[in-house]
Design a protein around this motif. Structure first.
Motif, PDB file in Angstrom:
ATOM      1  N   TYR A  68       0.866  -1.180   0.000  1.00  0.00           N
ATOM      2  CA  TYR A  68       0.000   0.000   0.000  1.00  0.00           C
ATOM      3  C   TYR A  68       0.904   1.231   0.000  1.00  0.00           C
ATOM      4  CZ  TYR A  68      -4.009  -2.983   0.937  1.00  0.00           C
ATOM      5  OH  TYR A  68      -4.996  -3.944   0.829  1.00  0.00           O
ATOM      6  N   PRO A  69       1.179   1.784  -1.193  1.00  0.00           N
ATOM      7  CA  PRO A  69       2.160   2.883  -1.277  1.00  0.00           C
ATOM      8  C   PRO A  69       1.552   4.261  -1.081  1.00  0.00           C
ATOM      9  CG  PRO A  69       1.543   2.131  -3.471  1.00  0.00           C
ATOM     10  CD  PRO A  69       0.777   1.280  -2.503  1.00  0.00           C
ATOM     11  N   THR A  70       2.334   5.149  -0.492  1.00  0.00           N
ATOM     12  CA  THR A  70       2.047   6.576  -0.479  1.00  0.00           C
ATOM     13  C   THR A  70       3.388   7.299  -0.587  1.00  0.00           C
ATOM     14  OG1 THR A  70       0.870   8.365   0.647  1.00  0.00           O
ATOM     15  CG2 THR A  70       2.105   6.829   2.037  1.00  0.00           C
ATOM     16  N   PHE A  71       3.362   8.625  -0.686  1.00  0.00           N
ATOM     17  CA  PHE A  71       4.628   9.333  -0.885  1.00  0.00           C
ATOM     18  C   PHE A  71       4.536  10.742  -0.325  1.00  0.00           C
ATOM     19  CE2 PHE A  71       2.103  10.764  -4.417  1.00  0.00           C
ATOM     20  CZ  PHE A  71       2.516  12.069  -4.645  1.00  0.00           C
ATOM     21  N   ALA A  72       5.703  11.329  -0.123  1.00  0.00           N
ATOM     22  CA  ALA A  72       5.820  12.752   0.210  1.00  0.00           C
ATOM     23  C   ALA A  72       6.676  13.394  -0.874  1.00  0.00           C
ATOM     24  CB  ALA A  72       6.455  12.944   1.578  1.00  0.00           C
ATOM     25  N   PRO A  73       6.210  14.491  -1.482  1.00  0.00           N
ATOM     26  CA  PRO A  73       6.981  15.128  -2.563  1.00  0.00           C
ATOM     27  C   PRO A  73       8.131  15.950  -1.997  1.00  0.00           C
ATOM     28  CG  PRO A  73       5.004  16.397  -2.130  1.00  0.00           C
ATOM     29  CD  PRO A  73       4.924  15.180  -1.237  1.00  0.00           C
ATOM     30  N   PRO A  74       9.115  16.261  -2.823  1.00  0.00           N
ATOM     31  CA  PRO A  74      10.195  17.152  -2.364  1.00  0.00           C
ATOM     32  C   PRO A  74       9.648  18.554  -2.169  1.00  0.00           C
ATOM     33  CG  PRO A  74      10.384  16.785  -4.714  1.00  0.00           C
ATOM     34  CD  PRO A  74       9.282  15.892  -4.238  1.00  0.00           C
ATOM     35  N   PRO A  75      10.344  19.394  -1.425  1.00  0.00           N
ATOM     36  CA  PRO A  75       9.852  20.768  -1.200  1.00  0.00           C
ATOM     37  C   PRO A  75       9.906  21.593  -2.478  1.00  0.00           C
ATOM     38  CG  PRO A  75      12.054  20.484  -0.267  1.00  0.00           C
ATOM     39  CD  PRO A  75      11.611  19.123  -0.711  1.00  0.00           C
ATOM     40  N   GLY A  76       8.791  22.237  -2.794  1.00  0.00           N
ATOM     41  CA  GLY A  76       8.718  23.058  -3.998  1.00  0.00           C
ATOM     42  C   GLY A  76       8.819  24.540  -3.704  1.00  0.00           C
ATOM     43  N   TRP A  77       9.494  24.895  -2.632  1.00  0.00           N
ATOM     44  CA  TRP A  77       9.677  26.298  -2.258  1.00  0.00           C
ATOM     45  C   TRP A  77      11.153  26.561  -2.001  1.00  0.00           C
ATOM     46  CZ3 TRP A  77       7.237  22.528   0.553  1.00  0.00           C
ATOM     47  CH2 TRP A  77       7.837  22.138   1.749  1.00  0.00           C
ATOM     48  N   SER A  78      11.520  27.802  -1.902  1.00  0.00           N
ATOM     49  CA  SER A  78      12.914  28.176  -1.690  1.00  0.00           C
ATOM     50  C   SER A  78      13.203  28.328  -0.201  1.00  0.00           C
ATOM     51  CB  SER A  78      13.236  29.487  -2.402  1.00  0.00           C
ATOM     52  OG  SER A  78      12.973  29.368  -3.785  1.00  0.00           O
ATOM     53  N   ARG A  79      14.483  28.187   0.165  1.00  0.00           N
ATOM     54  CA  ARG A  79      14.888  28.442   1.547  1.00  0.00           C
ATOM     55  C   ARG A  79      14.682  29.915   1.858  1.00  0.00           C
ATOM     56  NH1 ARG A  79      18.734  24.360   3.583  1.00  0.00           N
ATOM     57  NH2 ARG A  79      19.499  25.903   5.073  1.00  0.00           N
ATOM     58  N   SER A  80      14.268  30.188   3.095  1.00  0.00           N
ATOM     59  CA  SER A  80      14.046  31.592   3.475  1.00  0.00           C
ATOM     60  C   SER A  80      14.954  31.968   4.636  1.00  0.00           C
ATOM     61  CB  SER A  80      12.583  31.806   3.860  1.00  0.00           C
ATOM     62  OG  SER A  80      12.223  30.998   4.954  1.00  0.00           O
TER      63      SER A  80
END
Length: 633
Positions: free
Chosen positions: A621-633
């Motif tokens: 039963y797979p799920t995932f977390a995407p990489p961060p799509g924002w810049s470091r602040s």
């Protein structure tokens, strides 16, 4: 190929250590971290009986690898296997299997071999003699690709494990609840061909490891169940006290001290050298943490304090290969043998500081094992000092890291049971009153130590319990801040509850007509993968129905922080392919496979759910977390 009897005997001779060591437990493997992006750090541990071992010359672990060699996974026997074989007189790498025969394969020009000599970090002295804990520190420079490392102790049985390539993120398996609760018959979970009910899912995990090797084995709590301590003869005078006040005043005798250490030593040696779990812990390096449970007034009792103190000591010794008396209590650079360790403060009940770990799992991934046990009070899980030390180390993560997985024993995003908590706390609850009196066979309804409702004891442990909710909300907000400022996708991994589930935290939109924030750019988007149990029995059907029903609610607790909470409907299909109405929580034994996807930067969590009880086969039963799509602040 025709061989004489003498040749067959030499070829298939059982591996013998020279000089001989009598193993009581091990070898066990531990993964520490990847240092500076290019060196694997870890250790091995064995426990030996002094009366049956020879320590001259000093115990030695030899390990070797060939950086030029792409090798298939070969799951070698455990040293306890009486049929383990090795070609005598050849380098480890020269012994490979070819069908039913063993053939010689010579190492390449860049093959390397290192020796690590044992550190005697602890001696246990019992009625059966003295027993030495030997730790071997291992350092491996990473290569361009994944490598098979083969090791043996005193030239004995060869065993292998795997390390990733320098630019590769680790594949790892996570598990929790590796034992049966009191009153559960393990044979009820033993399918055909298995020696015990402990083995089926461990065989499944090892089967996946044989196909695509795991680099780490992450234990999320309850790697060992110690309920049977209460059956030891020396404990009966204390256990038999009916009133909590009598237990609190019972003296800690020398007899009870000896009993507690004897039980923990023997129980660890038996459990960690048993069956398929032993095969796993000698061939996949472990990273372990304690499960976390609330203390109560009973933990002020001298006997209970000793149980907690020695339980934590032996956890550090067997599961983390740490003896605080040998290794010290400073995690300053160069002061401790493990680079990943974060030492907190001493708690109110355990006379040792917390031991958390921040582990580099590759260029893009890191794992935080937060110690929620050592400093715990009924109104606090971790001290501000522990949080400060952890956050300080998180700020030092390399900028290449995109995924931070935070392991906490108990789920942080999980259905609430506040109404049940209130009912069980009530002094008017007739079931609690009857249980305290032992009436109508309801004595099992209350905790035998403090006479509170047994289920209340579990509910109070939860982050969402009234006593912990404020700290829990604050921690989530802090992790959201870290996620945004350091450009990290934070995910949570938990165990404890004996079922599989995935909680979700995300940005709250007050106006339902507005579209939700896409998860790739939502720094508040965090999943909490719950994997439990790899061995223990699932909750009763009625409890699962209730939890699934509660899972449909979207909670408003964090709306002030622009955060929604819900559960992911991951289980619309059962393990046999049929449809399910209860989509949020799966009450079957399970473990979790974690891998980073090079093609898109996602981190994948695949819950492997037991298809049929005791048969050792799982459905993904797979799920995932995407990489961060924002810049470091």
């Amino acid at each position: 190929m025709h061989l004489t009897a003498t040749e067959r005997s030499k070829l298939l001779r059982v591996a013998r250590m020279e000089p001989h060591l009598q193993f009581m437990c091990g070898p066990l493997l531990k993964f520490d971290t990847i240092e500076s992006g290019h060196t694997w750090l870890g250790a091995a541990l064995v426990v030996t009986a002094d009366s049956g071992s020879i320590y001259e010359p000093h115990p030695k672990l030899s390990y070797e690898w060939d950086p030029d060699k792409l090798t298939p996974s070969t799951l070698r026997p455990h040293p306890a296997d009486p049929h383990s074989t090795v070609l005598p007189g050849l380098p480890i790498s020269a012994t490979v299997s070819n069908g039913s025969a063993m053939v010689q394969e010579m190492p390449g020009p860049n093959a390397r071999k290192e020796d690590a000599y044992g550190q005697d970090i602890f001696v246990y002295a019992g009625t059966g003699g003295t027993f030495t804990f030997w730790r071997f520190m291992i350092r491996i420079p990473l290569g361009d690709h994944e490598m098979e490392i083969t090791y043996r102790i005193n030239n004995g049985q060869a065993i292998n494990f795997y390390v990733p390539g320098r630019r590769q993120n680790m594949r790892w398996a996570a598990h929790s609840c590796n034992g049966f609760s009191a009153g559960v018959n393990p044979d009820d979970f033993r399918g055909p061909g298995f020696q015990s009910g402990y083995d089926p899912l461990w065989f499944d995990l090892l089967g996946h490891h044989a196909e695509t090797p795991y680099h780490a084995l992450v234990g999320g709590g309850d790697q060992l169940y110690c309920d049977s301590l209460m059956r030891e003869p020396e404990m009966q005078g204390w256990v038999s006290k009916m009133r909590p006040e009598e237990k609190k005043q019972h003296p800690l005798t020398e007899e009870i001290r000896i009993c507690i250490d004897r039980f923990l030593f023997n129980h660890y040696c038996q459990a960690f050298r048993r069956g398929a779990f032993a095969r796993a812990n000698c061939s996949i390096p472990m990273v372990n943490m304690c499960d976390d449970h609330d203390p109560d007034d009973m933990q002020q009792a001298p006997v209970f304090r000793q149980i907690g103190a020695r339980g934590y000591f032996f956890f550090l010794l067997f599961q983390c290969f740490i003896n605080p008396e040998f290794d010290g209590l400073s995690d300053a650079p160069g002061k401790h043998v493990y680079k990943s360790l974060i030492i907190g403060k001493e708690g109110p009940y355990i006379p040792l500081p917390s031991h958390s770990f921040l582990v580099n799992m590759g260029p893009q991934t890191a794992l935080l094992m937060l110690d929620c046990r050592a400093e715990r009070r009924k109104d606090r899980i971790c001290s501000s000092f522990e949080y400060d030390r952890v956050f300080q180390q998180l700020r030092l993560l390399p900028p290449t890291v995109e995924h931070l997985v935070v392991m906490v024993g108990i789920p942080i995003a999980y259905p609430r049971m506040v109404f049940l908590e209130s009912a069980l706390e009530s002094k008017f609850n007739p079931l609690v009153a009857l249980g305290r009196n032992g009436s109508l066979g309801l004595s099992g309804f209350v905790n035998k130590f403090n006479a509170d409702a047994e289920l209340l004891d579990d509910l109070n442990d939860h982050w969402t319990a009234r006593s912990h909710k404020k700290e829990r909300n604050w921690l989530i907000e802090q992790m959201q801040l870290i996620a945004r400022t350091q450009r990290l996708r934070v995910s949570w991994l938990s165990g404890d509850v004996h079922c599989a589930a995935v909680g979700v935290l995300k940005t709250h939109k007050p106006n339902k007509k507005e579209p939700e924030v896409p998860i790739d750019i939502d720094h508040r988007y965090m999943i909490n993968v719950v994997t439990s149990a790899i061995v223990n029995t699932p909750p009763p059907g009625g409890v699962l129905t209730m939890v699934n029903s509660l899972s449909t609610k979207t909670h408003k607790t964090l709306h002030y922080a622009e955060t929604d909470e819900c559960m992911m409907p991951l289980f619309g299909t059962d393990t046999d392919g049929s449809s399910r109405k209860q989509k949020y929580v799966m009450g079957k034994r399970n473990w979790c496979s974690i891998d980073w996807d090079r093609s898109n930067g996602n981190i994948h969590f695949t819950l492997q759910i037991e298809k049929k009880k005791g048969l050792g086969d799982t459905a993904p039963y797979p799920t995932f977390a995407p990489p961060p799509g924002w810049s470091r602040s």
